[in-house]
Write an enzyme that holds these catalytic residues in place. Structure first.
Site, PDB file in Angstrom:
ATOM      1  N   HIS A 278     -42.025  30.197 -19.685  1.00  0.00           N
ATOM      2  CA  HIS A 278     -43.067  29.187 -19.910  1.00  0.00           C
ATOM      3  C   HIS A 278     -42.863  28.089 -18.868  1.00  0.00           C
ATOM      4  CE1 HIS A 278     -45.781  26.365 -21.875  1.00  0.00           C
ATOM      5  NE2 HIS A 278     -46.118  27.328 -22.737  1.00  0.00           N
ATOM      6  N   CYS A 289     -39.562  30.164 -30.227  1.00  0.00           N
ATOM      7  CA  CYS A 289     -39.054  31.049 -29.176  1.00  0.00           C
ATOM      8  C   CYS A 289     -38.154  30.293 -28.200  1.00  0.00           C
ATOM      9  CB  CYS A 289     -40.206  31.700 -28.429  1.00  0.00           C
ATOM     10  SG  CYS A 289     -41.093  32.914 -29.409  1.00  0.00           S
TER      11      CYS A 289
END
Length: 313
Positions: A278, A289
């Site tokens: 990300h 996560c």
């Protein structure tokens, strides 16, 4: 989760396949006898007076009583060779919610260094080796989760971690679940690697017999409302999904454990924890996560399915 999880939009419909209808198998694969050996001592010698001591000739001709051969004691629960109709059992997969599956009672306990996978289309799963099966572990499934790490091994049984949940967070305990498999139903293979995640140190290590490899020194993890689940789990699935824009084409490494607070995510009935890329990947900001840089994700994507993972505070 934001974090990448199997969803209805990405083919989450559970396929139904022909499962093994059950022929009893009478051999146990890779069984290791670890129980005590029962030794029966010989009869004590009768006391004699000096005058009664036999001569060498008499001693040589005296009959010998053979010693009893040592008998191994089977370790753990007794064997069960009953044939079961696995088609009638709920499939144990990431979407499963099976109340009779026990939650892991030792979330930071050790693994045996082995994984198990069904020898047939499916293997019966037991909550209690002395009871009846409560589910069926498929040999193949679109979202994997079929190669499972062993946390306890006996002569006739192995205790393993599984995918799925005992309950949704809103209704009960959603933590990592376990189950028992018969050794006669599975193939057992060694695995010498595990992943160690420390949230406080913000490190991710791959630990094997050859040493420790640090793959990350910072990452993002779950918020207070959507925390990253702690304890042991395993690598369930590794895949790349271009529809998940935030991954920028990097693979996702899904784990067997799901969110402790979310019943589902983005319209799906699952909220799977994963390692993934990300752009924002530092601090307590995710839906649970572990967000990592491209190098760390690429390395974790090389792990074998079933690799044990520990997430520690």
């Amino acid at each position: 989760m934001d974090d990448g999880r199997p969803s209805a939009a990405t083919g989450a419909r559970r396929p139904r396949r022909a499962l093994w209808t059950g022929l009893a198998v009478t051999f146990a694969l890779g069984a290791v006898v670890v129980g005590a050996w029962a030794l029966r001592p010989g009869e004590p010698a009768a006391s004699v007076s000096p005058g009664d001591t036999p001569t060498p000739t008499e001693a040589a001709s005296a009959p010998m009583t053979p010693s009893a051969a040592p008998t191994p004691t089977p370790a753990g629960f007794p064997a069960n060779t009953t044939a079961y109709d696995v088609l009638a059992l709920p499939q144990v997969d990431v979407f499963a919610v099976i109340p009779s599956l026990p939650v892991d009672d030792d979330p930071f306990g050790s693994f045996t260094g082995e994984v198990a996978r069904s020898l047939y289309d499916a293997a019966p799963v037991f909550a209690d080796p002395l009871g009846e099966p409560v589910g069926a572990l498929p040999r193949a499934y679109v979202f994997d989760g079929t190669t499972v790490p062993i946390v306890e091994r006996q002569d006739h049984w192995v205790k393993v971690l599984l995918t799925g949940r005992q309950a949704y967070p809103s209704q009960g305990n959603p933590a990592q679940v376990t189950g028992w498999l018969r050794t006669q139903d599975v193939v057992i293979l060694p695995i010498d690697t595990r992943v160690e995640v420390s949230i406080s140190a913000r490190t991710v290590d791959i630990v094997s017999t050859s040493g420790t490899e640090r793959v990350a020194t910072d990452f993002a993890w779950g918020t207070e409302a959507t925390p990253t689940p702690l304890g042991r789990s395993f690598v369930m699935l590794i895949r790349t999904d271009s529809a998940l824009w935030y991954t920028r084409g990097n693979p996702l490494v899904y784990l067997s454990v799901q969110s402790p607070t979310l019943d589902g995510f983005a319209g799906a009935s699952v909220a799977v924890t994963a390692f993934h890329y990300h752009d924002d990947r530092s601090g307590r900001i995710s839906n649970g996560c572990i967000r990592l840089d491209p190098g760390a994700i690429a390395r974790l994507a090389q792990l074998a399915l079933g690799t044990p993972v520990y997430i520690r505070a």
